[in-house]
Design a protein around this motif. Structure first.
Motif, PDB file in Angstrom:
ATOM      1  N   GLN A   1       0.870  -1.177   0.000  1.00 47.39           N
ATOM      2  CA  GLN A   1       0.000   0.000   0.000  1.00 47.39           C
ATOM      3  C   GLN A   1       0.904   1.222   0.000  1.00 47.39           C
ATOM      4  O   GLN A   1       2.087   1.107   0.297  1.00 47.39           O
ATOM      5  CB  GLN A   1      -0.939   0.015   1.218  1.00 47.39           C
ATOM      6  N   SER A   2       0.315   2.372  -0.349  1.00 47.70           N
ATOM      7  CA  SER A   2       1.165   3.567  -0.472  1.00 47.70           C
ATOM      8  C   SER A   2       1.114   4.469   0.761  1.00 47.70           C
ATOM      9  O   SER A   2       1.668   5.561   0.745  1.00 47.70           O
ATOM     10  CB  SER A   2       0.787   4.350  -1.732  1.00 47.70           C
TER      11      SER A   2
ATOM     12  N   PHE B   1       6.758   1.386  -2.540  1.00 44.38           N
ATOM     13  CA  PHE B   1       5.337   1.396  -2.167  1.00 44.38           C
ATOM     14  C   PHE B   1       4.477   1.093  -3.390  1.00 44.38           C
ATOM     15  O   PHE B   1       4.717   1.641  -4.463  1.00 44.38           O
ATOM     16  CB  PHE B   1       4.943   2.768  -1.594  1.00 44.38           C
TER      17      PHE B   1
ATOM     18  N   ARG C   1       2.235   3.187  -5.688  1.00 46.19           N
ATOM     19  CA  ARG C   1       3.009   4.385  -6.040  1.00 46.19           C
ATOM     20  C   ARG C   1       4.180   4.066  -6.977  1.00 46.19           C
ATOM     21  O   ARG C   1       4.380   4.736  -7.988  1.00 46.19           O
ATOM     22  CB  ARG C   1       3.525   5.064  -4.758  1.00 46.19           C
ATOM     23  N   ASP C   2       4.936   3.008  -6.667  1.00 45.89           N
ATOM     24  CA  ASP C   2       6.157   2.713  -7.422  1.00 45.89           C
ATOM     25  C   ASP C   2       5.970   1.649  -8.501  1.00 45.89           C
ATOM     26  O   ASP C   2       6.856   1.438  -9.323  1.00 45.89           O
ATOM     27  CB  ASP C   2       7.264   2.268  -6.457  1.00 45.89           C
TER      28      ASP C   2
ATOM     29  N   ASP D   1       2.372   0.110 -10.624  1.00 42.57           N
ATOM     30  CA  ASP D   1       0.899   0.158 -10.580  1.00 42.57           C
ATOM     31  C   ASP D   1       0.231  -0.607 -11.724  1.00 42.57           C
ATOM     32  O   ASP D   1      -0.901  -0.307 -12.086  1.00 42.57           O
ATOM     33  CB  ASP D   1       0.433   1.614 -10.601  1.00 42.57           C
TER      34      ASP D   1
END
Ligand SMILES: Cc1cc2nc3c(=O)[nH]c(=O)nc-3n(C[C@H](O)[C@H](O)[C@H](O)COP(=O)(O)O)c2cc1C
Length: 230
Positions: free
Chosen positions: A9-10, A34, A37-38, A40
């Motif tokens: 999770q971010s 994350f 975020r990193d 997707d």
């Protein structure tokens, strides 16, 4: 020595807190990613990784830093909050991209020198299935030692975790960090990974060769008695 944490999770909630606490107690150089975020992207089901190579995956440019960090790490920590009894969708989508690393396809010998931890926190239920979601990949990648840490925190964020549970978290991360440090630098393979490797070795010998897996095993010397963990 290096640790990589892949956060499912971010946001920096309870699960992130536990993962960071463990990494800090282990004390190695730590890199964090994350999701989403990193990374997707959901797997497209194009089979390019199986039929060619992971480096040809349409998502490889975004995946590469995370894949390389895991290949270089001595300790991989995968963590996820429990969402409806399982790891987050973004964690599962991320792991979908590493099917070729499984022992039954083209396992990476680097995995034999690593340890890994699957961490999940829940309000109260679903920890077991969630740590299992992530440990499935870690074990089938052939990582030497895979630990599971599932915690019922009775909270939606770190500040709400009751003191008694916080104490339990500190104790569990103490014990696990000590265990990880005592096994640092050792080589081997978990028993589930060994079992599936042996079964696939038998299948490769007795059924028509599945490429490119068969040639990869040949190059590695695995048809002649060599093993990824030796
Ligand atoms: C969409 C969603 C689904 C959840 N499903 C469960 C569940 O199945 N079982 C449970 O005990 N807690 C569930 N929870 C609660 C979280 O797992 C729990 O609060 C967790 O510690 C949150 O971790 P975090 O702070 O790292 O996000 C859910 C929370 C969300 C947002």
């Amino acid at each position: 020595m290096k640790t990589v944490i892949i956060h499912g999770q971010s946001h920096a909630g309870s699960t992130c807190m536990v993962a960071r606490e463990l990494a800090q107690k282990v004390g190695w150089q730590t890199q964090e990613f994350f999701l989403p975020r990193d990374f997707d992207k959901p797997c497209l089901g194009c089979f390019t990784c199986f039929q060619q190579d992971l480096t040809h995956c349409p998502h490889y440019a975004q995946l590469e830093p995370l894949a390389n960090a895991m290949l270089e790490a001595d300790l991989i920590i995968l963590e996820s909050p429990v969402y409806v009894y399982h790891a987050t969708g973004q964690m599962m989508s991320f792991l979908d991209h590493f099917g070729t690393w499984w022992m039954i396809h083209r396992p990476r010998p680097e995995m034999s020198q690593k340890q890994a931890v699957s961490i999940a926190t829940a309000a109260g239920g679903g920890m077991k299935s969630t740590v299992r979601d992530m440990a499935d990949s870690l074990e089938m990648w052939g990582i030497h030692r895979v630990y599971k840490l599932g915690l019922g925190v009775q909270a939606t964020k770190p500040g709400e975790i009751p003191p008694g549970i916080q104490k339990k978290i500190h104790k569990k991360t103490d014990v696990l960090a000590r265990k990880i440090l005592s096994h640092a630098g050792q080589q081997g393979c978990n028993s589930r990974g060994k079992f599936w490797f042996a079964l696939m070795g038998f299948a490769q010998k007795h059924f028509p060769p599945m490429e490119p897996d068969y040639s990869y095993w040949e190059q590695q010397g695995w048809h002649r008695g060599g093993r990824p963990w030796k």
